[in-house]
Design a protein around this motif. Structure first.
Motif, PDB file in Angstrom:
ATOM      1  N   ILE A  50      35.380 -21.222  -8.557  1.00  0.00           N
ATOM      2  CA  ILE A  50      35.425 -23.040  -9.150  1.00  0.00           C
ATOM      3  C   ILE A  50      34.718 -22.872 -10.652  1.00  0.00           C
ATOM      4  O   ILE A  50      34.062 -22.606 -11.254  1.00  0.00           O
ATOM      5  N   THR A 196      38.710   5.489 -15.810  1.00  0.00           N
ATOM      6  CA  THR A 196      37.630   5.660 -15.827  1.00  0.00           C
ATOM      7  C   THR A 196      36.265   5.722 -16.413  1.00  0.00           C
ATOM      8  O   THR A 196      36.320   7.932 -16.367  1.00  0.00           O
ATOM      9  N   VAL A 226      31.594  -4.308 -19.928  1.00  0.00           N
ATOM     10  CA  VAL A 226      32.041  -5.486 -19.360  1.00  0.00           C
ATOM     11  C   VAL A 226      32.501  -5.256 -18.209  1.00  0.00           C
ATOM     12  O   VAL A 226      33.772  -5.230 -17.001  1.00  0.00           O
ATOM     13  N   PRO A 229      30.600  -5.437 -11.862  1.00  0.00           N
ATOM     14  CA  PRO A 229      29.217  -4.442 -10.946  1.00  0.00           C
ATOM     15  C   PRO A 229      28.415  -3.557 -11.194  1.00  0.00           C
ATOM     16  O   PRO A 229      27.198  -2.791 -10.562  1.00  0.00           O
ATOM     17  N   GLU A 343      32.899  -9.307  -1.744  1.00  0.00           N
ATOM     18  CA  GLU A 343      33.382  -8.441  -2.798  1.00  0.00           C
ATOM     19  C   GLU A 343      31.732  -8.543  -2.893  1.00  0.00           C
ATOM     20  O   GLU A 343      30.587  -9.062  -2.634  1.00  0.00           O
ATOM     21  N   GLY A 371      27.778 -14.509 -10.273  1.00  0.00           N
ATOM     22  CA  GLY A 371      28.424 -15.094  -9.116  1.00  0.00           C
ATOM     23  C   GLY A 371      29.054 -15.954 -10.167  1.00  0.00           C
ATOM     24  O   GLY A 371      29.408 -17.323  -8.979  1.00  0.00           O
TER      25      GLY A 371
HETATM   26  C1  LIG Z   1      33.617 -13.055  -4.200  1.00  0.00           C
HETATM   27  C2  LIG Z   1      33.230 -14.539  -5.551  1.00  0.00           C
HETATM   28  C3  LIG Z   1      33.090 -15.387  -5.726  1.00  0.00           C
HETATM   29  C4  LIG Z   1      33.199 -16.457  -7.487  1.00  0.00           C
HETATM   30  N1  LIG Z   1      33.115 -17.221  -6.925  1.00  0.00           N
HETATM   31  C5  LIG Z   1      33.164 -18.190  -8.742  1.00  0.00           C
HETATM   32  C6  LIG Z   1      33.469 -18.810  -8.445  1.00  0.00           C
HETATM   33  O1  LIG Z   1      33.577 -20.062  -7.393  1.00  0.00           O
HETATM   34  N2  LIG Z   1      33.154 -18.872 -10.133  1.00  0.00           N
HETATM   35  C7  LIG Z   1      33.147 -19.282 -10.708  1.00  0.00           C
HETATM   36  O2  LIG Z   1      32.374 -19.007 -12.436  1.00  0.00           O
HETATM   37  N3  LIG Z   1      32.463 -17.513 -10.374  1.00  0.00           N
HETATM   38  C8  LIG Z   1      32.728 -16.801  -9.464  1.00  0.00           C
HETATM   39  N4  LIG Z   1      32.038 -15.424  -9.319  1.00  0.00           N
HETATM   40  C9  LIG Z   1      32.242 -15.169 -10.675  1.00  0.00           C
HETATM   41  C10 LIG Z   1      33.335 -14.489 -11.298  1.00  0.00           C
HETATM   42  O3  LIG Z   1      34.320 -14.240 -10.661  1.00  0.00           O
HETATM   43  C11 LIG Z   1      32.781 -12.891 -11.850  1.00  0.00           C
HETATM   44  O4  LIG Z   1      31.418 -13.625 -12.746  1.00  0.00           O
HETATM   45  C12 LIG Z   1      33.754 -12.894 -13.181  1.00  0.00           C
HETATM   46  O5  LIG Z   1      34.681 -12.161 -12.331  1.00  0.00           O
HETATM   47  C13 LIG Z   1      32.814 -11.129 -13.443  1.00  0.00           C
HETATM   48  O6  LIG Z   1      34.640 -10.507 -13.850  1.00  0.00           O
HETATM   49  P1  LIG Z   1      33.836  -9.225 -14.892  1.00  0.00           P
HETATM   50  O7  LIG Z   1      35.711  -9.146 -16.086  1.00  0.00           O
HETATM   51  O8  LIG Z   1      32.796  -9.409 -16.103  1.00  0.00           O
HETATM   52  O9  LIG Z   1      33.827  -8.219 -13.621  1.00  0.00           O
HETATM   53  P2  LIG Z   1      35.719  -7.527 -12.291  1.00  0.00           P
HETATM   54  O10 LIG Z   1      36.328  -8.536 -12.435  1.00  0.00           O
HETATM   55  O11 LIG Z   1      34.321  -7.069 -11.881  1.00  0.00           O
HETATM   56  O12 LIG Z   1      35.837  -6.706 -13.847  1.00  0.00           O
HETATM   57  C14 LIG Z   1      34.860  -5.561 -14.049  1.00  0.00           C
HETATM   58  C15 LIG Z   1      36.025  -3.759 -13.823  1.00  0.00           C
HETATM   59  O13 LIG Z   1      35.377  -3.062 -15.150  1.00  0.00           O
HETATM   60  C16 LIG Z   1      36.289  -1.776 -13.843  1.00  0.00           C
HETATM   61  N5  LIG Z   1      35.252  -0.872 -14.313  1.00  0.00           N
HETATM   62  C17 LIG Z   1      33.433  -0.667 -13.849  1.00  0.00           C
HETATM   63  N6  LIG Z   1      32.991   0.564 -13.786  1.00  0.00           N
HETATM   64  C18 LIG Z   1      34.115   0.397 -14.821  1.00  0.00           C
HETATM   65  C19 LIG Z   1      34.598   2.999 -15.249  1.00  0.00           C
HETATM   66  N7  LIG Z   1      33.322   2.956 -15.196  1.00  0.00           N
HETATM   67  N8  LIG Z   1      35.526   2.869 -16.185  1.00  0.00           N
HETATM   68  C20 LIG Z   1      36.788   2.065 -16.323  1.00  0.00           C
HETATM   69  N9  LIG Z   1      36.286   0.752 -15.928  1.00  0.00           N
HETATM   70  C21 LIG Z   1      34.826   0.307 -14.539  1.00  0.00           C
HETATM   71  C22 LIG Z   1      36.119  -2.437 -12.722  1.00  0.00           C
HETATM   72  O14 LIG Z   1      36.819  -2.099 -12.196  1.00  0.00           O
HETATM   73  C23 LIG Z   1      36.443  -3.838 -12.966  1.00  0.00           C
HETATM   74  O15 LIG Z   1      37.822  -4.362 -12.947  1.00  0.00           O
HETATM   75  C24 LIG Z   1      33.051 -15.118  -8.159  1.00  0.00           C
HETATM   76  C25 LIG Z   1      32.861 -13.555  -7.759  1.00  0.00           C
HETATM   77  C26 LIG Z   1      32.723 -13.178  -6.636  1.00  0.00           C
HETATM   78  C27 LIG Z   1      32.426 -11.906  -6.041  1.00  0.00           C
END
Ligand SMILES: Cc1cc2nc3c(=O)[nH]c(=O)nc-3n(C[C@H](O)[C@H](O)[C@H](O)COP(=O)(O)OP(=O)(O)OC[C@H]3O[C@@H](n4cnc5c(N)ncnc54)[C@H](O)[C@@H]3O)c2cc1C
Length: 434
Positions: A50, A196, A226, A229, A343, A371
């Motif tokens: 969103i 990993t 980055v 979780p 998630e 989130g």
């Molecule tokens: C259910 C849900 C609903 C949401 N709704 C919204 C919304 O409506 N609007 C909004 O703006 N945001 C929303 N969010 C939040 C948003 O989706 C997240 O803030 C964003 O996707 C985070 O992106 P990221 O790249 O930080 O994390 P991620 O997508 O979690 O990417 C992190 C990556 O790191 C990798 N990783 C972890 N550990 C290691 C390791 N040791 N070695 C190599 N790789 C590793 C993982 O495999 C993963 O792919 C929502 C989140 C969720 C869960």
């Protein structure tokens, strides 16, 4: 000869891919690593995606409002095609109901005035005209579904809401991340999946690179966490948690997909809708479905989990969220079987992200997205690239925090707002609303 890298990005979710892209656009040779088989397969894949401007802090709201333009101009921002097509931004607008619990949104509209974000006050009649399937009874504070007063109206009906015309959702968060991957690759980034990170290596007081499962060492003078979780696990590998006043942890969440009630084509006529009294937010989903997420009401116990070991099945929480929406939409059916997503959020102590350096030279983090940072990912990528290149050029960001200019809304965000060393921000909603 193996390529050498200026930076390694750990995690190829929507934020990691955006950071990799922006670093490459600044001329760095970047390697993006992910333990999963493709970009955006982590928590990003489960995102409701969103795009909305209402946050409880000024800087949060400014980034939310700015993000609308990045998604509106998505193809232009990417500058490349993707063989899978581009993610679609549905700018249907967002409606938030006014209630006593949210102070009838007075502080929200003040923030909107300050950042110049348009909004409209909608009367009860306007709300009902757009959403004839809702009732505007007041239900007081969000309650557990076994509370004897659950679903019973109390006090005066709600007076209407505030409509934000510039907002909506991105139909496919994983595709959006794949789009970023393709743009990053065009800028020279290498992606390695099924890889990993098992250690963050140091040389003196600087980071030297990472080790990955299987024993390989990968070198770079800059490493960016980055990991979504898993961010706290990577920070522990790097030994930087002690230097952080605000930390992160993984929070389990359930999102429900249910058919829209009779009497509305929610896919075409729906919008992003949120309502603090019933403690959920919703948006249209394909097939005239509704997607229901939780606004983290205080009556729900928070499920802090180990991101490598948590329950992926739906629980009573799923039914609670559907029943809460059914208070507002009495025609909503409660399907016997749960459908949707389980998630994790990567939540910081004050539900505001950490976009910062660390106490280890060359080690940076874009974590604690709590989130609500899908929408801001392309901005965060640019912000992190500016922060990293400035710090690597010798700037002391801790002593003299940088600013970042939001080009569409012409406003500068002080990046100290996102510091790992900040005091807990009391203005936060301490929920997904940020
Ligand atoms: C259910 C849900 C609903 C949401 N709704 C919204 C919304 O409506 N609007 C909004 O703006 N945001 C929303 N969010 C939040 C948003 O989706 C997240 O803030 C964003 O996707 C985070 O992106 P990221 O790249 O930080 O994390 P991620 O997508 O979690 O990417 C992190 C990556 O790191 C990798 N990783 C972890 N550990 C290691 C390791 N040791 N070695 C190599 N790789 C590793 C993982 O495999 C993963 O792919 C929502 C989140 C969720 C869960």
């Amino acid at each position: 000869m193996a390529r050498t890298y200026d930076a390694i990005v750990i995690g190829a979710g929507v934020i990691g891919a955006a950071v990799a892209l922006s670093l490459a656009r600044k001329g760095l040779a970047v390697l993006a690593l992910d333990r999963l088989p493709a970009a955006g397969y982590g928590s990003t894949a489960g995102s409701c995606a969103i795009v909305r401007p209402y946050y409880s802090t000024l800087d949060g709201a400014a980034l939310g409002w700015e993000s609308h333009f990045y998604w509106r101009d998505w193809g232009e921002f990417l500058g490349v095609d993707d063989e899978r097509g581009l993610a679609r931004y549905v700018s249907c607008g967002c409606l938030r109901l006014k209630s006593p619990a949210n102070g009838f949104l007075e502080s929200t509209v003040k923030l909107m005035d300050e950042i110049g974000c348009p909004y409209e006050h909608w009367s009860a009649e306007q709300v009902l005209e757009r959403l004839p399937v809702v009732v505007l009874d007041s239900f007081g504070e969000t309650k557990p579904i076994d509370d004897p007063t659950f679903g019973q109206p109390e006090g005066a009906p709600l007076p209407g809401g505030v409509f934000f015309p510039h907002g909506g959702y991105v139909t496919d968060p994983q595709l959006a991340t794949h789009n970023l991957q393709r743009a990053a690759e065009a800028a020279g980034v290498d992606f390695r999946f099924n890889t990993t990170v098992t250690a963050v290596r140091r040389s003196g007081d600087r980071v030297a690179g990472v080790s990955v499962a299987g024993g390989e060492d990968l070198d770079a003078p800059v490493v960016v966490n980055v990991a979504g979780p898993h961010s706290y696990k990577i920070n522990r590998l790097a030994g930087v948690e002690a230097g952080m006043n605000v930390k992160t942890r993984a929070l389990r969440h359930e999102v429900c997909h249910v058919p829209a009630p009779e009497g509305i084509d929610f896919e075409k006529r729906g919008l992003v809708f949120s309502d603090g009294e019933i403690g959920v937010y919703i948006r249209p989903e394909l097939g005239n479905h509704i997607l229901i997420g939780s606004e983290d009401p205080p009556c729900d116990e928070r499920q802090w989990v180990d991101p490598d070991d948590f329950n992926r099945d739906f629980t009573e929480q799923w039914r609670a969220q559907v029943m809460r929406l059914a208070q507002r939409m009495p025609g909503l059916g409660i399907p016997p079987r749960g459908r949707g997503v389980v998630e994790l959020y990567d939540v910081s102590d004050d539900w505001i992200p950490i976009y910062d350096k660390s106490d280890l030279g060359g080690f940076y983090m874009a974590v604690g997205s709590s989130g609500n940072q899908f929408k801001t990912a392309p901005i965060v990528g640019e912000m992190m690239a500016e922060l990293i290149t400035a710090c690597e050029a010798g700037h002391d960001h801790d002593a003299d925090p940088l600013g970042f200019h939001l080009r569409y809304i012409d406003r500068t965000v002080a990046l100290g707002f996102y510091s790992r060393r900040r005091e807990i921000n009391p203005q936060s909603s301490f929920s997904v609303l940020g």
